[in-house]
Design a protein around this motif. Structure first.
Motif, PDB file in Angstrom:
ATOM      1  N   THR A   1      78.056  36.849  30.794  1.00  0.00           N
ATOM      2  CA  THR A   1      76.787  36.190  30.514  1.00  0.00           C
ATOM      3  C   THR A   1      75.978  37.026  29.522  1.00  0.00           C
ATOM      4  OG1 THR A   1      75.553  37.315  32.267  1.00  0.00           O
ATOM      5  CG2 THR A   1      76.735  35.275  32.870  1.00  0.00           C
TER       6      THR A   1
ATOM      7  N   ARG B   1      73.045  38.254  30.021  1.00  0.00           N
ATOM      8  CA  ARG B   1      72.498  39.387  30.773  1.00  0.00           C
ATOM      9  C   ARG B   1      73.550  40.473  30.973  1.00  0.00           C
ATOM     10  NH1 ARG B   1      68.157  40.194  34.334  1.00  0.00           N
ATOM     11  NH2 ARG B   1      68.553  41.787  35.912  1.00  0.00           N
ATOM     12  N   GLU B   2      74.776  40.067  31.298  1.00  0.00           N
ATOM     13  CA  GLU B   2      75.849  41.047  31.515  1.00  0.00           C
ATOM     14  C   GLU B   2      76.189  41.791  30.235  1.00  0.00           C
ATOM     15  OE1 GLU B   2      78.150  38.821  35.239  1.00  0.00           O
ATOM     16  OE2 GLU B   2      78.694  38.353  33.156  1.00  0.00           O
TER      17      GLU B   2
ATOM     18  N   LEU C   1      66.119  45.820  29.062  1.00  0.00           N
ATOM     19  CA  LEU C   1      66.316  44.374  29.081  1.00  0.00           C
ATOM     20  C   LEU C   1      65.036  43.628  28.699  1.00  0.00           C
ATOM     21  CD1 LEU C   1      68.678  42.469  29.686  1.00  0.00           C
ATOM     22  CD2 LEU C   1      67.857  42.322  32.050  1.00  0.00           C
TER      23      LEU C   1
ATOM     24  N   TYR D   1      64.628  41.120  25.463  1.00  0.00           N
ATOM     25  CA  TYR D   1      64.225  39.718  25.619  1.00  0.00           C
ATOM     26  C   TYR D   1      62.949  39.415  24.844  1.00  0.00           C
ATOM     27  CZ  TYR D   1      67.692  38.781  29.296  1.00  0.00           C
ATOM     28  OH  TYR D   1      68.853  38.573  29.992  1.00  0.00           O
TER      29      TYR D   1
ATOM     30  N   LYS E   1      66.540  35.366  26.594  1.00  0.00           N
ATOM     31  CA  LYS E   1      65.992  35.274  27.947  1.00  0.00           C
ATOM     32  C   LYS E   1      66.227  33.874  28.507  1.00  0.00           C
ATOM     33  CE  LYS E   1      63.533  36.005  31.645  1.00  0.00           C
ATOM     34  NZ  LYS E   1      64.111  36.729  32.798  1.00  0.00           N
TER      35      LYS E   1
ATOM     36  N   GLU F   1      69.974  33.589  29.479  1.00  0.00           N
ATOM     37  CA  GLU F   1      70.544  34.818  30.032  1.00  0.00           C
ATOM     38  C   GLU F   1      71.711  34.590  30.983  1.00  0.00           C
ATOM     39  OE1 GLU F   1      67.924  37.238  32.325  1.00  0.00           O
ATOM     40  OE2 GLU F   1      67.211  35.603  33.579  1.00  0.00           O
ATOM     41  N   ASN F   2      71.827  33.407  31.570  1.00  0.00           N
ATOM     42  CA  ASN F   2      72.931  33.137  32.488  1.00  0.00           C
ATOM     43  C   ASN F   2      74.075  32.366  31.838  1.00  0.00           C
ATOM     44  OD1 ASN F   2      71.739  34.391  34.801  1.00  0.00           O
ATOM     45  ND2 ASN F   2      70.375  32.626  34.992  1.00  0.00           N
TER      46      ASN F   2
END
Length: 239
Positions: free
Chosen positions: A98, A100-101, A119, A123, A130, A133-134
């Protein structure tokens, strides 16, 4: 008083692939806090120079020093840990991570000089990340992947950021967002090496330009000098 040694100093770089030599004695200085461009037509040695600087291609001759340390013989991961980060041509985002990852997997605060790229700060630089992020890397548009590639490099808090074809293939509105980002990084004092074909935009961004032709430096100078010599554009840049 002698001028301080540049953050990165390359002297007489020679490199190539198999029996083909591509670089023939390239010199390159990247002072701390400056934005330097590497310009030239396709196939003139820009990407080969970058690969040599980051240890992805072995030196056949010459030397590279970063922060006063010789880089010859070091693996790319060791050079990265010294504080060199690259935004590669083609972005190379991981399809199974993802957003975020991506930004957490490569995070490193050791090289942080200006508060650190955590982070929240990443963002803030790219709000679209943001929002996404997933999402997996392969679920992003080309522009979003480029933002992610830049943010991923910044997450390592690099002393030197290298961007290879930073705006290649992007829609104009996305290119503008990338230029905005690079201007902000310059204002923050981020040392940067940029390869890109949009010379008009680079004139406003960069401190110094280096032009390659057939693996050799054929011209270098300030933005004012490059802007004033359109013959260089016609001879070496295809503009």
């Amino acid at each position: 008083m002698a001028a301080p040694e540049p953050l990165l100093q390359a002297r007489q770089l020679q490199a190539g692939y198999g029996a083909s030599q591509v670089l023939f004695g390239v010199d390159l200085d990247i002072p701390a806090g400056q934005v330097i461009t590497l310009l030239g037509r396709n196939g003139m040695g820009k990407s080969t120079t970058i690969k040599t600087l980051i240890g992805a291609l072995a030196l056949r001759g010459g030397s590279v020093r970063f922060g006063g340390q010789a880089l010859a013989g070091l693996r790319p991961d060791a050079i990265a840990r010294l504080g060199v980060a690259i935004v590669p041509e083609g972005r190379q985002c991981f399809p199974n991570l993802t957003v975020r990852e991506h930004l957490l997997a490569f995070a490193d605060q050791r090289n942080g000089q200006r508060g650190g790229w955590d982070l929240a700060r990443l963002y803030a630089l790219f709000p679209r990340l943001k929002e996404r992020e997933n999402n997996m890397g392969n679920q992003l548009s080309g522009g979003e992947q480029q933002m992610l590639a830049i943010a991923r490099a910044l997450s390592t808090n690099p002393r030197l950021l290298i961007l290879d074809e930073a705006t290649e293939g992007l829609a104009p509105v996305i290119r503008e967002e990338i230029w905005r980002c690079l201007a902000q990084l310059k204002a923050n004092g981020q040392t940067t090496l940029v390869v890109d074909k949009y010379i008009d935009r680079l004139l406003a961004l960069a401190d110094h330009h280096v032009v390659l032709e057939r693996g050799r430096v054929v011209w270098q100078g300030s933005s004012a000098a490059l802007d004033g010599d359109r013959g260089v554009w016609a001879r070496y840049l295809g503009v």
